[in-house]
Design an enzyme around this catalytic site. Structure first.
Site, PDB file in Angstrom:
ATOM      1  CB  SER A  95      15.143 -78.745 -23.090  1.00 27.85           C
ATOM      2  OG  SER A  95      14.381 -78.969 -24.270  1.00 27.85           O
ATOM      3  N   PRO A 132       8.958 -81.384 -20.325  1.00 29.47           N
ATOM      4  CG  PRO A 132       9.517 -83.633 -20.631  1.00 29.47           C
ATOM      5  CD  PRO A 132       8.375 -82.746 -20.260  1.00 29.47           C
ATOM      6  CE1 TYR A 133      11.877 -80.245 -28.390  1.00 26.64           C
ATOM      7  CE2 TYR A 133       9.790 -79.067 -28.473  1.00 26.64           C
ATOM      8  CZ  TYR A 133      10.994 -79.397 -29.043  1.00 26.64           C
ATOM      9  OH  TYR A 133      11.326 -78.886 -30.275  1.00 26.64           O
ATOM     10  CB  VAL A 134       8.139 -76.467 -23.336  1.00 27.10           C
ATOM     11  CG1 VAL A 134       8.041 -74.969 -23.077  1.00 27.10           C
ATOM     12  CG2 VAL A 134       7.293 -76.830 -24.542  1.00 27.10           C
TER      13      VAL A 134
END
Length: 245
Positions: free
Chosen positions: A156, A152-154
């Site tokens: 975003s 999810p971080y990458v």
């Protein structure tokens, strides 16, 4: 790379890369708005270090468009314009596809994507020719060693890189440049709280320089992209990682 007389609005500026950037741009002569969310004492410490004649701390939740609007309005009330916009505020939650909840996903995108997008929307009308926007991504967007928990971080931060590419075409007509800095492993509170000693040693050994990045390493690159020396650089993502990826 003098920034004397320039006005810099930086979110996430009470700690980490945002703090280092605020101090570096102020050192180069800029007036600085220290945007923060939950730690007024840390924000005030940055302001005091810069000088209350050249800096102000403003609280805002960058996932809320109304608060983003207020942040920009207060900046204009104090300094009259915005020359440098650096949205450093961000969050990182480590979960796989199966583990990710809708609430965690929405919060990450609100801070990491929605925040910078609408901060640019509200700030650009107050930015003149020669202004600079520097967004923040991550080297993990290009690292083949990325693990599933960064999904999810990458995701975003991949959106931020595309925002950089296309927004640069939109605001070029106003003489504004838009670039992105994508740090590798960097010793911020956000990063360090998720790492074991074993992982940190692995990352240090994986870097040809034998260490992970410091916040000042990233701030120095942001300072270049905020200066007139980068006038012919726009729409680019600069991976600042010491040659790790």
């Amino acid at each position: 790379m003098s920034l004397i007389g320039k006005v810099a609005l930086i979110t996430g500026a009470s700690k980490g890369i945002g703090r280092a950037t605020a101090l570096r741009l102020a050192k180069d002569g800029a007036n600085v708005v220290v945007g923060y969310n939950s730690n007024p004492a840390a924000a005030d410490e940055v302001v005091n270090q810069i000088g209350t004649d050249k800096a102000i701390a403003i609280q805002a939740d960058v996932g809320d468009v109304d608060e983003i609007t207020s942040l920009v309005e207060q900046t204009i009330q104090r300094f009259g314009r915005i020359d440098l916009l650096v949205p450093c505020a961000g969050i990182m939650t480590l979960t796989t596809l199966e583990q990710t909840t809708e609430e965690a996903y929405d919060k990450m995108f609100a801070i990491n994507v929605k925040g910078p997008f609408f901060l640019c929307q509200k700030a650009v009308p107050h930015m003149g020719p020669g202004s600079h926007i520097v967004l923040l991504s991550t080297t993990l967007c290009a690292a083949s060693t990325v693990t599933p928990v960064y999904l999810p971080y990458v995701t975003s931060k991949g959106a931020v890189e595309q925002m950089t590419r296309v927004l640069s075409k939109d605001v070029a007509r106003k003489g504004i440049s838009v670039n992105c800095v994508a740090p590798g492993p960097t010793a911020t509170d956000l990063f360090m709280r998720n790492q074991s000693e074993q992982t940190l040693n692995f990352l240090k050994n994986a870097n040809p320089n034998g260490r992970i990045g410091e916040t000042e390493d990233i701030a120095d690159s942001i300072a270049f992209l905020c200066s007139s020396d980068s006038r012919w650089v726009t729409g680019q993502t600069l991976r600042v990682n010491g040659g790790m990826a």
